[in-house]
Design a protein around this motif. Structure first.
Motif, PDB file in Angstrom:
ATOM      1  N   LEU A  26       0.840  -1.195   0.000  1.00 17.67           N
ATOM      2  CA  LEU A  26       0.000   0.000   0.000  1.00 17.67           C
ATOM      3  C   LEU A  26       0.873   1.242   0.000  1.00 17.67           C
ATOM      4  CD1 LEU A  26      -2.998   0.896   0.367  1.00 17.67           C
ATOM      5  CD2 LEU A  26      -2.596   0.884   2.821  1.00 17.67           C
ATOM      6  N   ASP A  27       0.525   2.164  -0.886  1.00 14.68           N
ATOM      7  CA  ASP A  27       1.204   3.456  -0.938  1.00 14.68           C
ATOM      8  C   ASP A  27       0.183   4.536  -0.692  1.00 14.68           C
ATOM      9  OD1 ASP A  27       3.936   4.035  -1.479  1.00 14.68           O
ATOM     10  OD2 ASP A  27       3.749   2.778  -3.285  1.00 14.68           O
ATOM     11  N   LEU A  28       0.387   5.363   0.311  1.00 13.00           N
ATOM     12  CA  LEU A  28      -0.526   6.487   0.532  1.00 13.00           C
ATOM     13  C   LEU A  28       0.196   7.770   0.185  1.00 13.00           C
ATOM     14  CD1 LEU A  28      -2.208   5.576   3.962  1.00 13.00           C
ATOM     15  CD2 LEU A  28      -2.926   4.959   1.651  1.00 13.00           C
ATOM     16  N   GLU A  29      -0.522   8.658  -0.497  1.00 11.19           N
ATOM     17  CA  GLU A  29       0.099   9.916  -0.932  1.00 11.19           C
ATOM     18  C   GLU A  29      -0.184  11.034   0.058  1.00 11.19           C
ATOM     19  OE1 GLU A  29      -0.931  11.035  -4.977  1.00 11.19           O
ATOM     20  OE2 GLU A  29      -0.959   8.893  -5.485  1.00 11.19           O
ATOM     21  N   ASP A  30       0.716  11.995   0.034  1.00 13.86           N
ATOM     22  CA  ASP A  30       0.578  13.190   0.863  1.00 13.86           C
ATOM     23  C   ASP A  30      -0.729  13.909   0.579  1.00 13.86           C
ATOM     24  OD1 ASP A  30       2.273  14.086   2.794  1.00 13.86           O
ATOM     25  OD2 ASP A  30       3.853  14.625   1.385  1.00 13.86           O
ATOM     26  N   ASN A  31      -1.373  14.383   1.630  1.00 12.90           N
ATOM     27  CA  ASN A  31      -2.538  15.276   1.511  1.00 12.90           C
ATOM     28  C   ASN A  31      -3.774  14.646   0.880  1.00 12.90           C
ATOM     29  OD1 ASN A  31      -1.237  17.575   2.630  1.00 12.90           O
ATOM     30  ND2 ASN A  31      -0.107  17.777   0.711  1.00 12.90           N
ATOM     31  N   LEU A 147      -7.462  15.383  17.194  1.00 11.93           N
ATOM     32  CA  LEU A 147      -7.469  16.627  16.413  1.00 11.93           C
ATOM     33  C   LEU A 147      -6.717  17.758  17.111  1.00 11.93           C
ATOM     34  CD1 LEU A 147     -11.128  16.621  15.029  1.00 11.93           C
ATOM     35  CD2 LEU A 147      -9.039  15.867  13.905  1.00 11.93           C
ATOM     36  N   ALA A 148      -6.400  17.564  18.383  1.00 12.17           N
ATOM     37  CA  ALA A 148      -5.726  18.637  19.133  1.00 12.17           C
ATOM     38  C   ALA A 148      -4.240  18.732  18.814  1.00 12.17           C
ATOM     39  CB  ALA A 148      -5.907  18.394  20.633  1.00 12.17           C
ATOM     40  N   ARG A 149      -3.694  17.721  18.150  1.00 16.11           N
ATOM     41  CA  ARG A 149      -2.246  17.773  17.891  1.00 16.11           C
ATOM     42  C   ARG A 149      -1.958  17.639  16.392  1.00 16.11           C
ATOM     43  NH1 ARG A 149      -2.946  12.680  20.488  1.00 16.11           N
ATOM     44  NH2 ARG A 149      -2.848  11.030  18.942  1.00 16.11           N
ATOM     45  N   PRO A 150      -0.820  18.178  15.974  1.00 21.48           N
ATOM     46  CA  PRO A 150      -0.488  18.050  14.550  1.00 21.48           C
ATOM     47  C   PRO A 150      -0.046  16.625  14.224  1.00 21.48           C
ATOM     48  CG  PRO A 150       1.237  19.248  15.723  1.00 21.48           C
ATOM     49  CD  PRO A 150       0.204  18.918  16.724  1.00 21.48           C
ATOM     50  N   SER A 151      -0.474  16.123  13.064  1.00 22.57           N
ATOM     51  CA  SER A 151      -0.072  14.775  12.635  1.00 22.57           C
ATOM     52  C   SER A 151       0.268  14.794  11.155  1.00 22.57           C
ATOM     53  CB  SER A 151      -1.218  13.778  12.830  1.00 22.57           C
ATOM     54  OG  SER A 151      -1.552  13.654  14.178  1.00 22.57           O
ATOM     55  N   ARG A 152       1.065  13.817  10.740  1.00 26.17           N
ATOM     56  CA  ARG A 152       1.337  13.626   9.305  1.00 26.17           C
ATOM     57  C   ARG A 152       0.323  12.661   8.703  1.00 26.17           C
ATOM     58  NH1 ARG A 152       2.877  15.114   5.698  1.00 26.17           N
ATOM     59  NH2 ARG A 152       4.441  13.715   4.794  1.00 26.17           N
ATOM     60  N   HIS A 179      -8.102  18.075   7.838  1.00 28.31           N
ATOM     61  CA  HIS A 179      -7.409  17.625   6.623  1.00 28.31           C
ATOM     62  C   HIS A 179      -7.033  18.811   5.732  1.00 28.31           C
ATOM     63  CE1 HIS A 179      -6.284  14.824   3.474  1.00 28.31           C
ATOM     64  NE2 HIS A 179      -6.888  15.646   2.623  1.00 28.31           N
ATOM     65  N   LYS A 180      -7.964  19.763   5.626  1.00 27.62           N
ATOM     66  CA  LYS A 180      -7.746  20.897   4.711  1.00 27.62           C
ATOM     67  C   LYS A 180      -6.642  21.819   5.181  1.00 27.62           C
ATOM     68  CE  LYS A 180     -12.391  21.114   2.813  1.00 27.62           C
ATOM     69  NZ  LYS A 180     -13.681  21.654   3.214  1.00 27.62           N
ATOM     70  N   ARG A 181      -6.279  21.721   6.484  1.00 29.74           N
ATOM     71  CA  ARG A 181      -5.159  22.554   6.955  1.00 29.74           C
ATOM     72  C   ARG A 181      -3.858  22.191   6.250  1.00 29.74           C
ATOM     73  NH1 ARG A 181      -6.049  22.317  13.368  1.00 29.74           N
ATOM     74  NH2 ARG A 181      -4.273  20.957  13.139  1.00 29.74           N
ATOM     75  N   GLY A 182      -3.831  20.962   5.683  1.00 35.54           N
ATOM     76  CA  GLY A 182      -2.701  20.567   4.852  1.00 35.54           C
ATOM     77  C   GLY A 182      -1.619  19.814   5.589  1.00 35.54           C
ATOM     78  N   ASN A 183      -0.696  19.265   4.799  1.00 32.03           N
ATOM     79  CA  ASN A 183       0.439  18.506   5.322  1.00 32.03           C
ATOM     80  C   ASN A 183       0.002  17.304   6.155  1.00 32.03           C
ATOM     81  OD1 ASN A 183       3.185  18.130   5.315  1.00 32.03           O
ATOM     82  ND2 ASN A 183       3.450  19.125   7.324  1.00 32.03           N
ATOM     83  N   VAL A 184      -1.117  16.736   5.806  1.00 31.88           N
ATOM     84  CA  VAL A 184      -1.594  15.557   6.524  1.00 31.88           C
ATOM     85  C   VAL A 184      -2.310  14.627   5.543  1.00 31.88           C
ATOM     86  CG1 VAL A 184      -3.811  16.623   7.195  1.00 31.88           C
ATOM     87  CG2 VAL A 184      -2.887  14.759   8.578  1.00 31.88           C
ATOM     88  N   THR A 185      -2.153  13.344   5.775  1.00 35.17           N
ATOM     89  CA  THR A 185      -2.896  12.346   5.011  1.00 35.17           C
ATOM     90  C   THR A 185      -3.943  11.751   5.955  1.00 35.17           C
ATOM     91  OG1 THR A 185      -1.006  11.882   3.606  1.00 35.17           O
ATOM     92  CG2 THR A 185      -2.671  10.146   3.770  1.00 35.17           C
ATOM     93  N   SER A 186      -5.178  11.651   5.490  1.00 36.11           N
ATOM     94  CA  SER A 186      -6.252  11.150   6.343  1.00 36.11           C
ATOM     95  C   SER A 186      -6.765   9.821   5.800  1.00 36.11           C
ATOM     96  CB  SER A 186      -7.415  12.144   6.397  1.00 36.11           C
ATOM     97  OG  SER A 186      -6.953  13.422   6.778  1.00 36.11           O
ATOM     98  N   VAL A 187      -6.939   8.870   6.707  1.00 34.44           N
ATOM     99  CA  VAL A 187      -7.550   7.587   6.343  1.00 34.44           C
ATOM    100  C   VAL A 187      -8.747   7.397   7.261  1.00 34.44           C
ATOM    101  CG1 VAL A 187      -7.252   5.085   6.183  1.00 34.44           C
ATOM    102  CG2 VAL A 187      -5.295   6.604   5.739  1.00 34.44           C
ATOM    103  N   VAL A 188      -9.932   7.325   6.674  1.00 33.61           N
ATOM    104  CA  VAL A 188     -11.121   7.099   7.488  1.00 33.61           C
ATOM    105  C   VAL A 188     -11.617   5.680   7.220  1.00 33.61           C
ATOM    106  CG1 VAL A 188     -13.414   7.915   8.134  1.00 33.61           C
ATOM    107  CG2 VAL A 188     -11.725   9.535   7.266  1.00 33.61           C
ATOM    108  N   ILE A 189     -11.565   4.855   8.255  1.00 36.84           N
ATOM    109  CA  ILE A 189     -12.138   3.509   8.147  1.00 36.84           C
ATOM    110  C   ILE A 189     -13.636   3.688   8.334  1.00 36.84           C
ATOM    111  CG2 ILE A 189     -12.250   1.229   9.207  1.00 36.84           C
ATOM    112  CD1 ILE A 189      -9.339   1.644  10.115  1.00 36.84           C
TER     113      ILE A 189
END
Ligand SMILES: Nc1ncnc2c1ncn2[C@@H]1O[C@H](COP(=O)(O)OP(=O)(O)OP(=O)(O)O)[C@@H](O)[C@H]1O
Ligand SMILES: [Mg+2]
Length: 245
Positions: A26-31, A147-152, A179-189
């Motif tokens: 699996l490859d996940l892309e930025d943003n 959501l209170a902390r920054p994540s990649r 997610h829209k703040r940027g610099n993060v990849t989101s995965v929602v199960i």
């Protein structure tokens, strides 16, 4: 940004070891905003736990931004920017909600964070994170702490579970805003069509394997078609017990 190469996971079921994840590449892309879906027991939560380091994969490698994190502990992965919001958030008897939130949030922002997930600070800050909280309340507190902390990379495990329909759209909006703040990849199960319809890409996990992935336009019709024909209990290959309605 995240790469899984030939990842296998086996877990003990009684005295027997059973394959849970098989050859996950699996490859996940930025943003990008991903939805990870599939039937119950397909391995979604297990995959999230492998990425977070809660389960240790038996084979394969995991890379975050090109760095091999396979042997990183949960804490090291959290520090590297991976966050996981549990499907069933753990309860901590004796720990107040304000103390749980302080782990990831600045003390001055606790009230605003609770309000953002629809909980009144005066009613919750001093309550314990124990079984006295309802499932939906615990999910909101868990979401608040993530959501209170920054994540990649953030993995939300069924954020809709136990959350009422009136609140779910607001919580989804919070996830989208983060997610829209940027610099993060989101995965929602998720099993929720509304979330699937928002995803840049849908990943389908069935029987511990990636069955398909692609744009929502490609994957959503496949899921809808499958759901119409297959509701079956597959008992160890015994075809007498397989029923399709
Ligand atoms: N700790 C464990 N020990 C043994 N088996 C496990 C363990 N955790 C998960 N499993 C098994 O692994 C399989 C995948 O479970 P998992 O929770 O990852 O599925 P899921 O896709 O998240 O399902 P759901 O949609 O119901 O949340 C299931 O058959 C489950 O019973
Ligand atoms: Mg699950």
């Amino acid at each position: 940004m995240l790469r899984l190469e030939s990842v296998y996971l086996r877990l003990k079921n009684g005295s027997e070891e059973v394959p849970i994840l098989e050859n996950i590449n699996l490859d996940l892309e930025d943003n990008k905003f991903y939805a990870l879906t599939g039937p119950n027991g397909g391995g979604k939560t297990s995959l999230a736990k492998v990425i977070m380091g809660i389960y240790k994969n038996d084979e394969g490698r995991i890379y975050l931004d090109g760095k091999d994190i396979t042997d990183f502990s949960i804490t090291e992965r959290a520090k590297a920017g991976i966050s996981y919001a549990f499907q069933n958030p753990p309860r901590f008897k004796g720990l107040k909600i304000k103390d749980l939130l302080k782990i990831s949030a600045d003390e001055n922002s606790l009230r605003a964070i609770l309000r953002s997930v629809g909980l009144c600070p005066q009613d919750y800050l001093d309550r314990e994170c124990d079984s006295g909280l309802s499932g939906g309340e615990m999910k909101r507190i868990e979401l608040a702490s993530v959501l209170a902390r920054p994540s990649r990379l953030v993995i939300y495990d069924e954020p809709e579970a136990g959350v009422d329909l009136w609140s779910f759209e607001n919580l989804l909006q919070l996830i989208r805003n983060y997610h829209k703040r940027g610099n993060v990849t989101s995965v929602v199960i998720t099993h929720h069509e509304r979330v699937l319809s928002l995803a840049d890409e849908i990943i389908l996990l069935v029987d511990g394997k990636i069955a398909d992935r692609g744009s929502r336009d490609k994957i959503l019709p496949l899921i809808q078609e499958d759901a119409r024909c297959c509701w079956k209990a597959n008992c160890g290959g015994n075809n007498d017990e397989v029923e399709c309605y």
